[in-house]
Design a protein around this motif. Sequence first.
Motif, PDB file in Angstrom:
ATOM      1  N   UNK A   7       0.681  -1.037   0.147  1.00  0.00           N
ATOM      2  CA  UNK A   7       0.165   0.041  -0.050  1.00  0.00           C
ATOM      3  C   UNK A   7       0.773   1.487   0.065  1.00  0.00           C
ATOM      4  N   UNK A   8       2.162   1.315   0.257  1.00  0.00           N
ATOM      5  CA  UNK A   8       3.008   2.390   0.211  1.00  0.00           C
ATOM      6  C   UNK A   8       3.327   2.517  -1.362  1.00  0.00           C
ATOM      7  N   UNK A   9       3.965   4.049  -1.341  1.00  0.00           N
ATOM      8  CA  UNK A   9       4.495   4.433  -2.651  1.00  0.00           C
ATOM      9  C   UNK A   9       5.838   4.156  -2.616  1.00  0.00           C
ATOM     10  N   UNK A  10       6.838   4.504  -3.634  1.00  0.00           N
ATOM     11  CA  UNK A  10       8.163   4.771  -3.606  1.00  0.00           C
ATOM     12  C   UNK A  10       8.683   5.555  -2.750  1.00  0.00           C
ATOM     13  N   UNK A  11       8.354   6.822  -2.326  1.00  0.00           N
ATOM     14  CA  UNK A  11       8.821   7.538  -1.440  1.00  0.00           C
ATOM     15  C   UNK A  11       8.337   7.451  -0.028  1.00  0.00           C
ATOM     16  N   UNK A  12       7.446   6.325   0.139  1.00  0.00           N
ATOM     17  CA  UNK A  12       7.099   5.928   1.643  1.00  0.00           C
ATOM     18  C   UNK A  12       7.958   4.577   1.959  1.00  0.00           C
ATOM     19  N   UNK A  13       8.550   3.924   0.774  1.00  0.00           N
ATOM     20  CA  UNK A  13       9.260   2.827   1.163  1.00  0.00           C
ATOM     21  C   UNK A  13      10.265   2.740   2.358  1.00  0.00           C
ATOM     22  N   UNK A  14      10.830   4.069   2.661  1.00  0.00           N
ATOM     23  CA  UNK A  14      11.642   4.104   3.811  1.00  0.00           C
ATOM     24  C   UNK A  14      11.110   3.606   4.877  1.00  0.00           C
ATOM     25  N   UNK A  15       9.888   3.727   5.236  1.00  0.00           N
ATOM     26  CA  UNK A  15       9.320   3.085   6.459  1.00  0.00           C
ATOM     27  C   UNK A  15       9.490   1.615   6.324  1.00  0.00           C
ATOM     28  N   UNK A  16       9.196   1.052   4.973  1.00  0.00           N
ATOM     29  CA  UNK A  16       9.348  -0.535   5.109  1.00  0.00           C
ATOM     30  C   UNK A  16      10.780  -0.933   5.422  1.00  0.00           C
ATOM     31  N   UNK A  17      11.934  -0.283   4.876  1.00  0.00           N
ATOM     32  CA  UNK A  17      13.113  -0.469   5.174  1.00  0.00           C
ATOM     33  C   UNK A  17      13.703  -0.288   6.693  1.00  0.00           C
ATOM     34  N   UNK A  18      12.902   0.880   7.306  1.00  0.00           N
ATOM     35  CA  UNK A  18      13.271   1.182   8.705  1.00  0.00           C
ATOM     36  C   UNK A  18      12.681   0.053   9.566  1.00  0.00           C
ATOM     37  N   UNK A  19      11.562  -0.230   9.063  1.00  0.00           N
ATOM     38  CA  UNK A  19      10.895  -1.743  10.037  1.00  0.00           C
ATOM     39  C   UNK A  19      11.818  -2.831   9.834  1.00  0.00           C
ATOM     40  N   UNK A  20      12.414  -3.245   8.636  1.00  0.00           N
ATOM     41  CA  UNK A  20      13.264  -4.196   8.557  1.00  0.00           C
ATOM     42  C   UNK A  20      14.278  -4.122   9.277  1.00  0.00           C
ATOM     43  N   UNK A  21      15.058  -2.980   9.204  1.00  0.00           N
ATOM     44  CA  UNK A  21      16.455  -2.799  10.096  1.00  0.00           C
ATOM     45  C   UNK A  21      16.001  -2.806  11.577  1.00  0.00           C
ATOM     46  N   UNK A  22      14.835  -2.453  11.965  1.00  0.00           N
ATOM     47  CA  UNK A  22      14.526  -2.621  13.506  1.00  0.00           C
ATOM     48  C   UNK A  22      14.503  -3.976  14.025  1.00  0.00           C
TER      49      UNK A  22
END
Length: 207
Positions: A125-140
């Motif tokens: 449901x996220x856009x390319x600009x919002x993908x940083x949230x995805x990677x942030x959760x992965x890193x956490x």
Amino acid sequence: MQFLKDIKYSLHVAMHPFDGFWDLKYENKGKLRVAVLMLFAVTVTMILKRQFAGYVVNFNFPLDLNSIDELKYIVLPFLLWCIANWSLTTLMDGEGKFTEIVIATGYAMLPLILVNIPNILLSNVITLRESSFYYLLDTLALLWFIWLLFIGTMTVHQYTVTKTITTMLLTLLVIGVIIFLGLLFFSLIQQIVSFAYTVYQELSLRG
């Protein structure tokens, strides 16, 4: 039901690792079946992640993915870590048994499960600009896992902080050595089989 209580206790370990891992070792609250379930769940969620994560963050081609092949990225590293850590700590006065190492490692993997499932949904449901949230959760999730693995290793073997860090780094080195020796062994076996087959063909032609 006792099994559900055991699974629920894994959440306590993730949220209160110092108390949790202590009880896993000295109060026998750690269950091997739960650790195996964690490994299975991580494997399943990683396969789902590679298959169904949104195209914004998923660079895999689903038709080229083989679920069986995915096992080598999760189950094999898990087994190598446990074997290498046990082999190393027996030489470094570690108090942990092999079963305790497996249990501690399995329980430490819970954050990967907790984050992977919502992250798969988020990625769709996220856009390319919002993908940083995805990677942030992965890193956490990865940092949380490493933190739990660190505390679990320290508690199981009764090491100091410095010795735990040293042991974990040496464990990675031992894993590298095991992989190298394994590849060398299979290469040698392949050459022997190839040589034997060549000799057999030569003898067959001359016969």
